[in-house]
Design an enzyme around this catalytic site. Structure first.
Site, mmCIF file in Angstrom:
data_model
loop_
_atom_site.group_PDB
_atom_site.id
_atom_site.type_symbol
_atom_site.label_atom_id
_atom_site.label_comp_id
_atom_site.label_asym_id
_atom_site.label_seq_id
_atom_site.Cartn_x
_atom_site.Cartn_y
_atom_site.Cartn_z
ATOM 1 N N THR A 132 0.864 -1.201 0.000
ATOM 2 C CA THR A 132 0.000 0.000 0.000
ATOM 3 C C THR A 132 0.896 1.245 0.000
ATOM 4 O O THR A 132 1.326 1.683 -1.046
ATOM 5 C CB THR A 132 -0.978 0.012 1.197
ATOM 6 O OG1 THR A 132 -0.253 -0.104 2.409
ATOM 7 C CG2 THR A 132 -1.998 -1.097 1.086
ATOM 8 N N LYS A 137 4.152 -6.441 4.096
ATOM 9 C CA LYS A 137 3.834 -5.056 3.760
ATOM 10 C C LYS A 137 3.557 -4.292 5.044
ATOM 11 O O LYS A 137 3.081 -4.865 6.033
ATOM 12 C CB LYS A 137 2.648 -4.950 2.804
ATOM 13 C CG LYS A 137 1.309 -5.374 3.319
ATOM 14 C CD LYS A 137 0.451 -4.398 4.061
ATOM 15 C CE LYS A 137 0.419 -3.022 3.543
ATOM 16 N NZ LYS A 137 -0.518 -2.192 4.393
ATOM 17 N N THR A 140 -0.264 -2.208 11.093
ATOM 18 C CA THR A 140 -0.985 -2.429 9.853
ATOM 19 C C THR A 140 -0.046 -3.089 8.959
ATOM 20 O O THR A 140 0.651 -2.470 8.178
ATOM 21 C CB THR A 140 -1.370 -1.188 9.090
ATOM 22 O OG1 THR A 140 -2.338 -0.541 9.843
ATOM 23 C CG2 THR A 140 -2.004 -1.536 7.759
ATOM 24 N N GLU A 172 6.239 5.780 7.635
ATOM 25 C CA GLU A 172 5.740 6.806 6.733
ATOM 26 C C GLU A 172 6.449 8.138 6.947
ATOM 27 O O GLU A 172 6.307 8.774 7.980
ATOM 28 C CB GLU A 172 4.226 6.943 6.889
ATOM 29 C CG GLU A 172 3.518 5.755 6.255
ATOM 30 C CD GLU A 172 2.030 5.709 6.517
ATOM 31 O OE1 GLU A 172 1.359 4.959 5.813
ATOM 32 O OE2 GLU A 172 1.564 6.416 7.399
ATOM 33 N N ASN A 199 -0.896 10.891 5.187
ATOM 34 C CA ASN A 199 -2.116 10.513 5.915
ATOM 35 C C ASN A 199 -3.232 11.546 5.895
ATOM 36 O O ASN A 199 -4.292 11.316 6.447
ATOM 37 C CB ASN A 199 -1.760 10.177 7.355
ATOM 38 C CG ASN A 199 -0.989 8.882 7.445
ATOM 39 O OD1 ASN A 199 -1.510 7.836 7.089
ATOM 40 N ND2 ASN A 199 0.261 8.969 7.849
#
Lengths: 399, 399
Positions: free
Chosen positions: A153, A179, A190, A276, A398
């Protein structure tokens, strides 16, 4: 024990096939569906799943199947998490499993399902079911790289690895794909991770080994303190290597166990490295806590502090924010006993700044990886968590 | 009861003097020291302080004095928190109190001390002591605005307010000044707040009223989940108004108590509105929890989620992240019982999205203030927390 060499490649173990395709869920045109299947009927399976009270539909489906300790494969979609979708979502996940089992020629009860992506929307089942048909036709012993791409993702790159061992003198392969980049917190992130091996492994031993490996890998990383609804690690062992079933007591058990842990730690490392928007990985190590639990609470309080993470983005060692985060953690802290070292360079002694040149600490904090070791000097409890800095890019991703 | 009118001004109550000066701590040249003094010997004092285990030196000094229930004044510096500075820092804080007491002509034991700013460096005591001399000479009944400016750090503007009441038919004034924008979390924030009143108030009643007011104001806001080492609220009541001492049972007690709460809530509101880099204030209201404690835990889990806060910066209602944060909170959650409304517009019913037009919810989330009301439908527990969005500017301020 020999050092474990993890190959920067993904080679499916004997008796596994995989595929990844673009089914039309992601607007980008990137691969968004993956299937992995073991050809051997008696394949053992183990899994660990999110502890979030809000569990995605596919997690509920997996939880039903994992009790058997068996499994033949898994079908995954990215781009939609199938979470907060109610009974309809669960029916969709079961329909995915049914279609995938049919396409792969395995029993429905042996097919697992995972989803990752946005929460709160129903799956586009027409695209999913058509994608599964394509996946079934594309399954191949060489399909691993496509399979990795299908589960990504916000990842900046694919995450995988392979370890080759000898068990009972026979060649055994463990390979992993994973992932995850955001929504990473204690007790699963996640993240989806699939481990395949052709070793024969006792089911109970397999479940215990996976649980232990996850505890010391994925459960020790934190990107943003948000625990996902979809986290899943699945491990399939099909026995195609022909070894005697592995379990504690088998002369090669420790070798296998160590390889599994090493692969999980590598994947956890790749996730945090890919945090991220992050540029740095920080190992927050707490020793001298009253208990192991206290050490973990203290480490997590530091690793999850937004003010601390923001300060890591720069090179100035803002140890006051770390002291602050220690102070509000549930762990027992005595301010004037705290020592803190950056890659062995002592910045804080007894709660106070030492006379060390700040430039020496800045040089540490400019690195892509460094360790902050905090000694609470209250007992023997020790633990650690890997964290990362927080930058604009986190918000851009985000928003 | 009449609505309480809070004047957007700061008028010192009778018998109080204040001053604010630039002592040279802040490089910007902005005011960085403040003193507030009551002229009446028998002034009651109440205070609430950070619950962080790592307490700044001035907090330790205040904690020693507050047990008396009395106090004549407070000296404050901004630009340096005097935290993580050990015994030397405590000696500095005591020296500040001594110098300020001498400059104001009050007993040392009645002088409180507060500091706010960077953690981990010793105070520049030469500048501080010179500043205190200047403050002592500048103390004036008209010094409130200068005093407010002297306590500011990352605040975008001064925070203050005044309420005028009649107690026993006599005019009474309550006025407040406050600072705080970042490091705001449950159980006190990086905030300093000073309340002055010329009402005569029973000491025990004063302490209880302050504690209750703080609980329903400052302890209900969260900017970034980081609880500071320096948080302090101090309340001085000098009795200059000449009323009969207020306590529960006095006919005007409720009026006074309500005014105090209103002022604290106004200041808490100004802090969250000024949340570092934030553009919106979000009231996260949880009802139907198993208990009040559960409601609070659930509200805080949502209010502190970095993923949720980032999503609020945009106008798209990412309710899945809220469901996720509810799910990992320690509060009991049953996914298919959760309802969620944005300013009364129902977006989630029984854990599922309703058919409401997303544009209607976007319009709510575009506002500078909105309420997300979450009904867990498990009991009667209710609570709320005010939070704000997280944007690039937060990182710019804290990097």
């Amino acid at each position: 024990m020999k050092t474990i060499t993890i190959e920067n490649a993904i080679v499916l173990p004997k008796g596994f096939r995989a595929a990844g395709v673009h089914a039309g869920i992601k607007k980008s045109g990137d691969p968004d569906m993956t299937m992995i299947v073991s050809e051997l009927p008696d394949t053992a399976a183990a899994g660990t799943f999110t502890t979030n009270q809000v569990k995605a539909a596919p997690v509920k489906v997996c939880l039903k199947r994992i009790r058997s300790g068996k499994g033949r494969g898994v079908v995954i979609n990215s781009g939609n998490a199938n979470a907060c979708t109610g009974k309809g979502g669960e029916a969709d996940a079961e329909a995915m499993a049914r279609a995938a089992a049919r396409a792969a020629g395995v029993p429905v009860s042996s097919m697992y399902v995972c989803s990752t992506g946005h929460i709160g929307a129903r799956l586009p089942m027409d695209k999913i079911l058509a994608g599964i048909e394509t996946l079934g036709a594309a399954l191949s012993p060489d399909g691993a790289m496509n399979a990795v791409r299908g589960i990504m993702t916000t990842d900046n790159g694919p995450k995988f690895g392979t370890v080759r061992l000898k068990i009972d003198g026979k060649p055994v392969t463990l390979s992993v794909m994973c992932k995850g980049a955001g929504m990473i917190e204690p007790n699963m992130a996640t993240m989806l991770c699939f481990v395949m091996t052709d070793a024969a492994v006792d089911r109970k031993a397999l479940a215990a080994a996976l649980k232990a490996a996850v505890k010391e890998s994925f459960n020790r990383i934190s990107v943003d303190g948000d625990m996902s609804t979809n986290d899943t690690v699945l491990l399939f062992a099909n026995g195609a290597a022909g070894n005697k079933p592995l379990k504690p007591g088998h002369p090669d058990w420790k070798k296998f166990d160590a390889a599994l842990l090493a692969l999980c730690q590598r994947m956890a490392w790749m996730i945090i490295r890919d945090g991220e928007g992050a540029k740095k990985v920080i190992k927050v190590e707490v020793v001298g806590a009253r208990s192991g639990k206290d050490a973990e609470l203290a480490a997590r309080s530091v690793a999850n502090s937004l003010l601390v993470k923001t300060s890591w983005h720069n090179d100035y060692p803002n140890f006051g924010r770390i002291m602050d985060a220690l102070g509000y953690s549930p762990a027992k802290i005595v301010e004037n006993k705290v020592d803190m070292a950056y890659d062995g360079k002592l910045l804080v002694k007894g709660g106070l700044r030492t006379g060390i040149d700040v430039e020496a600490i800045k040089a540490v904090q400019r690195q892509e990886l460094f360790t902050i070791r905090i000694n609470l000097n209250l007992g023997k409890g020790a633990s650690h968590v890997f964290s990362c800095d927080c930058a604009h890019a986190y918000i851009d991703i985000n928003i």
